[in-house]
Design a protein around this motif. Structure first.
Motif, PDB file in Angstrom:
ATOM      1  N   ASP A 191       2.541  -0.944  -1.742  1.00  0.00           N
ATOM      2  CA  ASP A 191       2.851   0.321  -2.420  1.00  0.00           C
ATOM      3  C   ASP A 191       2.053   0.456  -3.704  1.00  0.00           C
ATOM      4  O   ASP A 191       1.544   1.536  -4.024  1.00  0.00           O
ATOM      5  CB  ASP A 191       4.342   0.407  -2.733  1.00  0.00           C
ATOM      6  CG  ASP A 191       5.173   0.692  -1.492  1.00  0.00           C
ATOM      7  OD1 ASP A 191       4.579   0.864  -0.411  1.00  0.00           O
ATOM      8  OD2 ASP A 191       6.421   0.703  -1.615  1.00  0.00           O
ATOM      9  N   ARG A 192       1.938  -0.633  -4.439  1.00  0.00           N
ATOM     10  CA  ARG A 192       1.199  -0.620  -5.699  1.00  0.00           C
ATOM     11  C   ARG A 192      -0.262  -0.235  -5.478  1.00  0.00           C
ATOM     12  O   ARG A 192      -0.829   0.569  -6.213  1.00  0.00           O
ATOM     13  CB  ARG A 192       1.286  -2.021  -6.328  1.00  0.00           C
ATOM     14  CG  ARG A 192       0.595  -2.173  -7.663  1.00  0.00           C
ATOM     15  CD  ARG A 192       0.554  -3.633  -8.049  1.00  0.00           C
ATOM     16  NE  ARG A 192      -0.344  -4.377  -7.174  1.00  0.00           N
ATOM     17  CZ  ARG A 192      -0.310  -5.696  -7.014  1.00  0.00           C
ATOM     18  NH1 ARG A 192       0.609  -6.415  -7.635  1.00  0.00           N
ATOM     19  NH2 ARG A 192      -1.170  -6.294  -6.225  1.00  0.00           N
ATOM     20  N   GLU A 193      -0.868  -0.792  -4.419  1.00  0.00           N
ATOM     21  CA  GLU A 193      -2.268  -0.510  -4.137  1.00  0.00           C
ATOM     22  C   GLU A 193      -2.449   0.910  -3.603  1.00  0.00           C
ATOM     23  O   GLU A 193      -3.428   1.581  -3.940  1.00  0.00           O
ATOM     24  CB  GLU A 193      -2.815  -1.529  -3.136  1.00  0.00           C
ATOM     25  CG  GLU A 193      -2.877  -2.947  -3.688  1.00  0.00           C
ATOM     26  CD  GLU A 193      -3.769  -3.032  -4.913  1.00  0.00           C
ATOM     27  OE1 GLU A 193      -4.994  -2.863  -4.771  1.00  0.00           O
ATOM     28  OE2 GLU A 193      -3.235  -3.242  -6.017  1.00  0.00           O
ATOM     29  N   GLN A 194      -1.518   1.382  -2.778  1.00  0.00           N
ATOM     30  CA  GLN A 194      -1.605   2.756  -2.286  1.00  0.00           C
ATOM     31  C   GLN A 194      -1.468   3.750  -3.439  1.00  0.00           C
ATOM     32  O   GLN A 194      -2.153   4.776  -3.464  1.00  0.00           O
ATOM     33  CB  GLN A 194      -0.516   3.008  -1.235  1.00  0.00           C
ATOM     34  CG  GLN A 194      -0.775   2.307   0.089  1.00  0.00           C
ATOM     35  CD  GLN A 194       0.332   2.565   1.094  1.00  0.00           C
ATOM     36  OE1 GLN A 194       1.455   2.900   0.721  1.00  0.00           O
ATOM     37  NE2 GLN A 194       0.020   2.389   2.355  1.00  0.00           N
ATOM     38  N   ARG A 195      -0.597   3.443  -4.386  1.00  0.00           N
ATOM     39  CA  ARG A 195      -0.426   4.314  -5.553  1.00  0.00           C
ATOM     40  C   ARG A 195      -1.719   4.356  -6.369  1.00  0.00           C
ATOM     41  O   ARG A 195      -2.161   5.422  -6.791  1.00  0.00           O
ATOM     42  CB  ARG A 195       0.734   3.813  -6.414  1.00  0.00           C
ATOM     43  CG  ARG A 195       0.969   4.643  -7.658  1.00  0.00           C
ATOM     44  CD  ARG A 195       2.286   4.273  -8.323  1.00  0.00           C
ATOM     45  NE  ARG A 195       2.400   2.860  -8.612  1.00  0.00           N
ATOM     46  CZ  ARG A 195       3.287   2.050  -8.042  1.00  0.00           C
ATOM     47  NH1 ARG A 195       4.151   2.514  -7.156  1.00  0.00           N
ATOM     48  NH2 ARG A 195       3.332   0.768  -8.351  1.00  0.00           N
ATOM     49  N   ALA A 196      -2.339   3.202  -6.579  1.00  0.00           N
ATOM     50  CA  ALA A 196      -3.574   3.156  -7.361  1.00  0.00           C
ATOM     51  C   ALA A 196      -4.716   3.868  -6.639  1.00  0.00           C
ATOM     52  O   ALA A 196      -5.553   4.517  -7.278  1.00  0.00           O
ATOM     53  CB  ALA A 196      -3.946   1.707  -7.662  1.00  0.00           C
TER      54      ALA A 196
END
Length: 225
Positions: A191-196
């Motif tokens: 999720d963190r990488e998709q958000r970034a």
């Protein structure tokens, strides 16, 4: 050892040798992504963390006040990760008065409009992470960009810088050290990488620009993008 782990040498007189929990080095070492990297890449990441700490100390010696990051709205947990990133990108463009036009240089935006963010370049190998972000009061908000691998392409470097910038705004709670290594190496970081990624795409090219291209000839639309 002090040089390799970015510690003060007097720490090593203590027994047992322990990296303080509030150090960025400890935050890095706790990441599964960090443990999966090769020894050389890990050593270079630790050196980058030490360089960031040295920059903070130099600013203190010169009595330069650190420039705080702009405050952006908190992300809504009901939104999908990419939607959270999109809203953060819009909020930052608005805060920096960037409008919807193209950004000639992401590095210039960081240097001139976000001077509190340190950008370090490193050789993390062709198979190393594209970049990482870490932050704490002893190190300051820092982006480390790998100059090898995919980032040898200037367009990818722009994206990587914007991607890491999102981590500083979205993933640092100011209370604990932040250390994020970009990649999809663990489910917890997905999720963190998709958000970034959602942030980086829309920070570089706002959705409003894309919507205006619906009725534009393909070749002209490609030129604009």
């Amino acid at each position: 050892l002090a040089d390799a782990y970015g510690l003060d040498s007097d720490v090593l007189w203590d027994e047992p040798i322990v990296i303080p929990a509030q150090q960025v080095a400890a935050a890095l070492a706790s990441q599964a992504e960090f443990r999966d990297l090769g020894d050389l890449t890990r050593a270079r990441l630790i050196r980058a963390a030490r360089a960031a700490r040295d920059l903070v100390r130099l600013r203190e010696m010169l009595k330069l006040e650190p420039a705080p990051l702009p405050v952006l709205p908190s992300r809504d947990p009901r939104d999908a990760p990419y939607e959270q990133g999109a809203k953060l990108a819009h909020a930052l463009r608005t805060k920096l008065n960037l409008g919807a036009g193209p950004i000639p240089s992401v590095r210039d935006v960081l240097a001139n409009l976000l001077p509190g963010v340190s950008v370090l370049m490193a050789d993390l190998g062709r198979d190393g992470p594209a970049g990482l972000a870490f932050a704490y009061e002893s190190h300051g908000p820092t982006i480390v960009l790998n100059l090898r691998g995919k980032n040898e392409n200037p367009s990818v470097r722009r994206f990587s810088l914007a991607h890491e910038l999102c981590h500083l705004f979205a993933d640092w709670d100011r209370a604990e050290p932040l250390a994020t290594i970009s990649g999809y190496l663990s489910e917890t970081g997905l999720d963190r990488e998709q958000r970034a990624n959602g942030f980086a795409v829309r920070f570089l090219c706002p959705e409003s620009v894309v919507h205006r291209l619906r009725d534009v000839r393909d070749e002209d639309a490609v030129r604009v993008l």
